[in-house]
Design a protein around this motif. Structure first.
Motif, PDB file in Angstrom:
ATOM      1  N   GLY A 130     -60.892  24.605  30.620  1.00 23.20           N
ATOM      2  CA  GLY A 130     -60.528  23.375  29.934  1.00 23.20           C
ATOM      3  C   GLY A 130     -59.382  22.648  30.610  1.00 23.20           C
ATOM      4  O   GLY A 130     -58.660  23.211  31.428  1.00 23.20           O
ATOM      5  N   GLU A 131     -59.228  21.368  30.249  1.00 25.99           N
ATOM      6  CA  GLU A 131     -58.184  20.551  30.860  1.00 25.99           C
ATOM      7  C   GLU A 131     -56.801  20.850  30.296  1.00 25.99           C
ATOM      8  O   GLU A 131     -55.796  20.580  30.954  1.00 25.99           O
ATOM      9  CB  GLU A 131     -58.511  19.065  30.658  1.00 25.99           C
ATOM     10  N   LEU A 132     -56.741  21.372  29.076  1.00 23.52           N
ATOM     11  CA  LEU A 132     -55.464  21.677  28.437  1.00 23.52           C
ATOM     12  C   LEU A 132     -55.279  23.188  28.336  1.00 23.52           C
ATOM     13  O   LEU A 132     -56.253  23.944  28.305  1.00 23.52           O
ATOM     14  CB  LEU A 132     -55.427  21.080  27.023  1.00 23.52           C
ATOM     15  N   PRO A 133     -54.027  23.650  28.246  1.00 20.42           N
ATOM     16  CA  PRO A 133     -53.799  25.064  27.949  1.00 20.42           C
ATOM     17  C   PRO A 133     -54.519  25.439  26.658  1.00 20.42           C
ATOM     18  O   PRO A 133     -54.644  24.622  25.746  1.00 20.42           O
ATOM     19  CB  PRO A 133     -52.277  25.145  27.795  1.00 20.42           C
ATOM     20  N   LYS A 134     -54.969  26.683  26.577  1.00 18.35           N
ATOM     21  CA  LYS A 134     -55.854  27.084  25.473  1.00 18.35           C
ATOM     22  C   LYS A 134     -55.273  26.798  24.097  1.00 18.35           C
ATOM     23  O   LYS A 134     -56.008  26.445  23.160  1.00 18.35           O
ATOM     24  CB  LYS A 134     -56.196  28.562  25.597  1.00 18.35           C
ATOM     25  N   GLN A 135     -53.951  26.939  23.936  1.00 22.58           N
ATOM     26  CA  GLN A 135     -53.376  26.760  22.603  1.00 22.58           C
ATOM     27  C   GLN A 135     -53.461  25.324  22.114  1.00 22.58           C
ATOM     28  O   GLN A 135     -53.342  25.063  20.919  1.00 22.58           O
ATOM     29  CB  GLN A 135     -51.917  27.239  22.558  1.00 22.58           C
ATOM     30  N   TRP A 136     -53.711  24.381  23.032  1.00 23.46           N
ATOM     31  CA  TRP A 136     -53.796  22.969  22.639  1.00 23.46           C
ATOM     32  C   TRP A 136     -55.233  22.465  22.630  1.00 23.46           C
ATOM     33  O   TRP A 136     -55.468  21.282  22.392  1.00 23.46           O
ATOM     34  CB  TRP A 136     -52.943  22.110  23.583  1.00 23.46           C
ATOM     35  N   GLN A 137     -56.177  23.350  22.867  1.00 26.68           N
ATOM     36  CA  GLN A 137     -57.582  22.965  22.754  1.00 26.68           C
ATOM     37  C   GLN A 137     -58.019  23.037  21.294  1.00 26.68           C
ATOM     38  O   GLN A 137     -57.454  23.792  20.497  1.00 26.68           O
ATOM     39  CB  GLN A 137     -58.444  23.865  23.633  1.00 26.68           C
ATOM     40  N   LEU A 138     -59.026  22.255  20.948  1.00 29.69           N
ATOM     41  CA  LEU A 138     -59.448  22.151  19.559  1.00 29.69           C
ATOM     42  C   LEU A 138     -60.396  23.269  19.166  1.00 29.69           C
ATOM     43  O   LEU A 138     -61.258  23.686  19.935  1.00 29.69           O
ATOM     44  CB  LEU A 138     -60.125  20.803  19.308  1.00 29.69           C
ATOM     45  N   LEU A 139     -60.207  23.731  17.938  1.00 29.94           N
ATOM     46  CA  LEU A 139     -61.067  24.729  17.324  1.00 29.94           C
ATOM     47  C   LEU A 139     -61.320  24.280  15.891  1.00 29.94           C
ATOM     48  O   LEU A 139     -60.378  24.214  15.091  1.00 29.94           O
ATOM     49  CB  LEU A 139     -60.372  26.103  17.347  1.00 29.94           C
ATOM     50  N   ASN A 140     -62.550  23.892  15.590  1.00 32.86           N
ATOM     51  CA  ASN A 140     -62.869  23.367  14.255  1.00 32.86           C
ATOM     52  C   ASN A 140     -61.950  22.225  13.842  1.00 32.86           C
ATOM     53  O   ASN A 140     -61.453  22.166  12.715  1.00 32.86           O
ATOM     54  CB  ASN A 140     -62.823  24.479  13.209  1.00 32.86           C
ATOM     55  N   GLY A 141     -61.703  21.324  14.780  1.00 31.59           N
ATOM     56  CA  GLY A 141     -60.968  20.102  14.454  1.00 31.59           C
ATOM     57  C   GLY A 141     -59.460  20.170  14.548  1.00 31.59           C
ATOM     58  O   GLY A 141     -58.790  19.151  14.404  1.00 31.59           O
ATOM     59  N   LYS A 142     -58.884  21.352  14.772  1.00 31.10           N
ATOM     60  CA  LYS A 142     -57.431  21.495  14.925  1.00 31.10           C
ATOM     61  C   LYS A 142     -57.146  22.315  16.172  1.00 31.10           C
ATOM     62  O   LYS A 142     -57.983  23.101  16.619  1.00 31.10           O
ATOM     63  CB  LYS A 142     -56.812  22.194  13.708  1.00 31.10           C
ATOM     64  N   THR A 143     -55.955  22.144  16.723  1.00 31.70           N
ATOM     65  CA  THR A 143     -55.596  22.949  17.877  1.00 31.70           C
ATOM     66  C   THR A 143     -55.480  24.423  17.473  1.00 31.70           C
ATOM     67  O   THR A 143     -55.211  24.749  16.316  1.00 31.70           O
ATOM     68  CB  THR A 143     -54.265  22.498  18.497  1.00 31.70           C
ATOM     69  N   ILE A 144     -55.683  25.283  18.444  1.00 33.16           N
ATOM     70  CA  ILE A 144     -55.564  26.719  18.193  1.00 33.16           C
ATOM     71  C   ILE A 144     -54.164  27.043  17.681  1.00 33.16           C
ATOM     72  O   ILE A 144     -53.988  27.856  16.767  1.00 33.16           O
ATOM     73  CB  ILE A 144     -55.882  27.502  19.484  1.00 33.16           C
ATOM     74  N   ALA A 145     -53.154  26.388  18.252  1.00 32.15           N
ATOM     75  CA  ALA A 145     -51.773  26.642  17.811  1.00 32.15           C
ATOM     76  C   ALA A 145     -51.582  26.254  16.350  1.00 32.15           C
ATOM     77  O   ALA A 145     -50.885  26.950  15.609  1.00 32.15           O
ATOM     78  CB  ALA A 145     -50.796  25.876  18.695  1.00 32.15           C
ATOM     79  N   ALA A 146     -52.188  25.150  15.915  1.00 24.64           N
ATOM     80  CA  ALA A 146     -52.063  24.735  14.520  1.00 24.64           C
ATOM     81  C   ALA A 146     -52.694  25.764  13.590  1.00 24.64           C
ATOM     82  O   ALA A 146     -52.147  26.079  12.528  1.00 24.64           O
ATOM     83  CB  ALA A 146     -52.717  23.370  14.313  1.00 24.64           C
ATOM     84  N   HIS A 147     -53.850  26.306  13.981  1.00 26.45           N
ATOM     85  CA  HIS A 147     -54.471  27.373  13.185  1.00 26.45           C
ATOM     86  C   HIS A 147     -53.546  28.594  13.121  1.00 26.45           C
ATOM     87  O   HIS A 147     -53.408  29.224  12.066  1.00 26.45           O
ATOM     88  CB  HIS A 147     -55.804  27.787  13.807  1.00 26.45           C
ATOM     89  N   ALA A 148     -52.942  28.934  14.253  1.00 27.56           N
ATOM     90  CA  ALA A 148     -52.077  30.112  14.307  1.00 27.56           C
ATOM     91  C   ALA A 148     -50.843  29.949  13.429  1.00 27.56           C
ATOM     92  O   ALA A 148     -50.349  30.918  12.838  1.00 27.56           O
ATOM     93  CB  ALA A 148     -51.656  30.382  15.755  1.00 27.56           C
ATOM     94  N   MET A 149     -50.346  28.729  13.303  1.00 27.21           N
ATOM     95  CA  MET A 149     -49.136  28.478  12.521  1.00 27.21           C
ATOM     96  C   MET A 149     -49.405  28.404  11.021  1.00 27.21           C
ATOM     97  O   MET A 149     -48.504  28.677  10.214  1.00 27.21           O
ATOM     98  CB  MET A 149     -48.478  27.176  12.983  1.00 27.21           C
ATOM     99  N   GLN A 150     -50.625  28.019  10.639  1.00 30.83           N
ATOM    100  CA  GLN A 150     -50.934  27.751   9.231  1.00 30.83           C
ATOM    101  C   GLN A 150     -50.531  28.886   8.286  1.00 30.83           C
ATOM    102  O   GLN A 150     -49.863  28.656   7.273  1.00 30.83           O
ATOM    103  CB  GLN A 150     -52.425  27.459   9.082  1.00 30.83           C
ATOM    104  N   PRO A 151     -50.928  30.147   8.560  1.00 33.18           N
ATOM    105  CA  PRO A 151     -50.584  31.217   7.607  1.00 33.18           C
ATOM    106  C   PRO A 151     -49.083  31.439   7.452  1.00 33.18           C
ATOM    107  O   PRO A 151     -48.630  31.848   6.381  1.00 33.18           O
ATOM    108  CB  PRO A 151     -51.264  32.459   8.207  1.00 33.18           C
ATOM    109  N   PHE A 152     -48.313  31.167   8.501  1.00 29.18           N
ATOM    110  CA  PHE A 152     -46.860  31.319   8.404  1.00 29.18           C
ATOM    111  C   PHE A 152     -46.265  30.172   7.586  1.00 29.18           C
ATOM    112  O   PHE A 152     -45.345  30.381   6.790  1.00 29.18           O
ATOM    113  CB  PHE A 152     -46.238  31.365   9.799  1.00 29.18           C
ATOM    114  N   ALA A 153     -46.786  28.957   7.791  1.00 32.11           N
ATOM    115  CA  ALA A 153     -46.304  27.812   7.023  1.00 32.11           C
ATOM    116  C   ALA A 153     -46.599  27.983   5.534  1.00 32.11           C
ATOM    117  O   ALA A 153     -45.835  27.516   4.684  1.00 32.11           O
ATOM    118  CB  ALA A 153     -46.945  26.528   7.541  1.00 32.11           C
TER     119      ALA A 153
END
Length: 376
Positions: free
Chosen positions: A18-41
């Motif tokens: 991919g063109e972006l680092p994996k954590q900034w690629q989209l997964l089901n409409g959100k970046t992987i990093a956003a999914h990873a942060m959700q449970p902590f938030a």
């Protein structure tokens, strides 16, 4: 115990493609990093969240969909990035360090780590190795490895803040995780149960696996709403929470905000919980002239109580007049504040009916709305 979470997102992740680092690629409409942060938030025991970024990402919008966090610039190695995150912790006694490339972490895993930190200086989730392990060379099996006592490490890895910070500041080893740094400093680390689904995105095939897991676990619901109000005497109309000057007003038992009523019914519909008339009967005088935000706030609260997150709202107003376009930004802003939902997840648009029907004759306004609800 006051706990902070450090989300390490400074890597480049080139093996994932991919063109972006994996954590900034989209997964089901959100970046992987956003999914990873959700449970902590969402976790009640996590106060501060620290997001450690690569220097090249500080001035980009790649992390714009992540949750509010203290932003820190990472270093050349993972250890340097973690150390930068540790130094940014405020008012916490313990810290959870999580890879931004693990989007499937759950609140249950976080719970287990935090509980273990009550009796240990460190704790981390892991999954016991159950497969036979081989040694190999030149595409041939050269031996086997005893799997007894072997575990596959996961994150978040939790520690008492002071001892881990001291361990990182003094560390002279090259480590792939924080457990290695902690153990090199003499800290005991408890193993808690991980989860097979708590995968780390590393290669392109991991995206498909994560999407499959998310589809299996998520409860996604859609609802639609439709409302109509006729014009009558007055000098303004309420549309999606905004008072729009006009030479007539919409008539109704409440303030007749046709757009907000359609959105409210869309949420009720997605929940399978009826409509406004069932929750706020027009025969009840207490709702005479009521502000429609009361109804919408009630629908949003019901969704939250049922464990759903409102993903997005789409509302279309059908009328010849008044002109909606100049008021669209204010409508999005008003709906955003009432719903506690990002304005980028709210659409308010307008169309005419080409002078056909009651809206075309200028007799009133109709509204259609769609709501999407998600339960992780």
């Amino acid at each position: 115990m006051k706990t902070a979470a450090i989300i390490v997102a400074a890597g480049r992740g080139t093996r994932a493609g991919g063109e972006l680092p994996k954590q900034w690629q989209l997964l089901n409409g959100k970046t992987i990093a956003a999914h990873a942060m959700q449970p902590f938030a969402d976790h009640p025991d996590v106060g501060q969240i620290i997001l450690v970024l690569h220097p090249d990402d500080r001035d980009t919008a790649v992390w714009s969909d992540t949750h509010p966090a203290t932003i820190v610039t990472g270093g050349a190695t993972r250890q340097e990035s973690v150390l930068a995150g540790l130094r940014a912790v405020t008012e916490a006694t313990h810290v959870l360090i999580h890879d931004a490339a693990r989007p499937m972490v759950t609140s249950q895993i976080i719970d287990r780590v935090i509980v273990a930190l009550g009796t240990h200086p460190g704790a981390a989730p892991a999954v016991a190795v159950t497969d036979t392990l081989w040694h190999g060379a030149d595409a041939q099996v050269t031996g086997t490895q005893d799997r007894n006592g072997l575990h596959r490490a996961q994150t978040p890895q939790g520690f008492a803040l002071g001892p881990l910070l001291a361990a990182h500041e003094k560390s002279d080893i090259t480590a792939t995780d924080d457990v290695s740094v902690a153990r090199a400093a003499g800290l005991d680390v408890a193993i808690v149960a991980g989860d097979e689904d708590n995968i780390k995105i590393t290669t392109p095939s991991d995206f498909a696996r994560a999407e499959k897991l998310m589809r299996h676990e998520m409860d996604i619901r859609c609802g639609n709403g439709y409302d109509v109000h006729r014009f009558g005497p007055g000098d303004h109309v309420w549309l999606c929470g905004v008072k729009v000057p006009f030479d007539r007003s919409l008539q109704g038992h409440s303030d007749a905000d046709v757009g907000m009523h359609a959105v409210t019914d869309a949420i009720y519909g997605a929940l399978g919980m009826g409509d406004i008339g069932q929750h706020f009967p027009p025969t009840d005088p207490q709702w005479k002239g009521a502000a429609s935000h009361i109804f919408l706030e009630h629908a949003v609260a019901l969704a939250t109580e049922q464990g759903y997150r409102i993903s997005n709202i789409d509302c279309t107003l059908v009328c010849e007049f008044p002109k909606v376009g100049p008021h669209q930004p204010a409508m999005k802003s008003a709906m955003s504040q009432i719903m506690g939902l990002g304005a980028d997840r709210i659409s308010v648009k307008a169309t005419t009916s080409e002078r056909l029907g009651f809206t075309g004759r200028g007799e009133g306004i109709a509204a259609l709305a769609t709501a999407t609800l998600v339960k992780p």
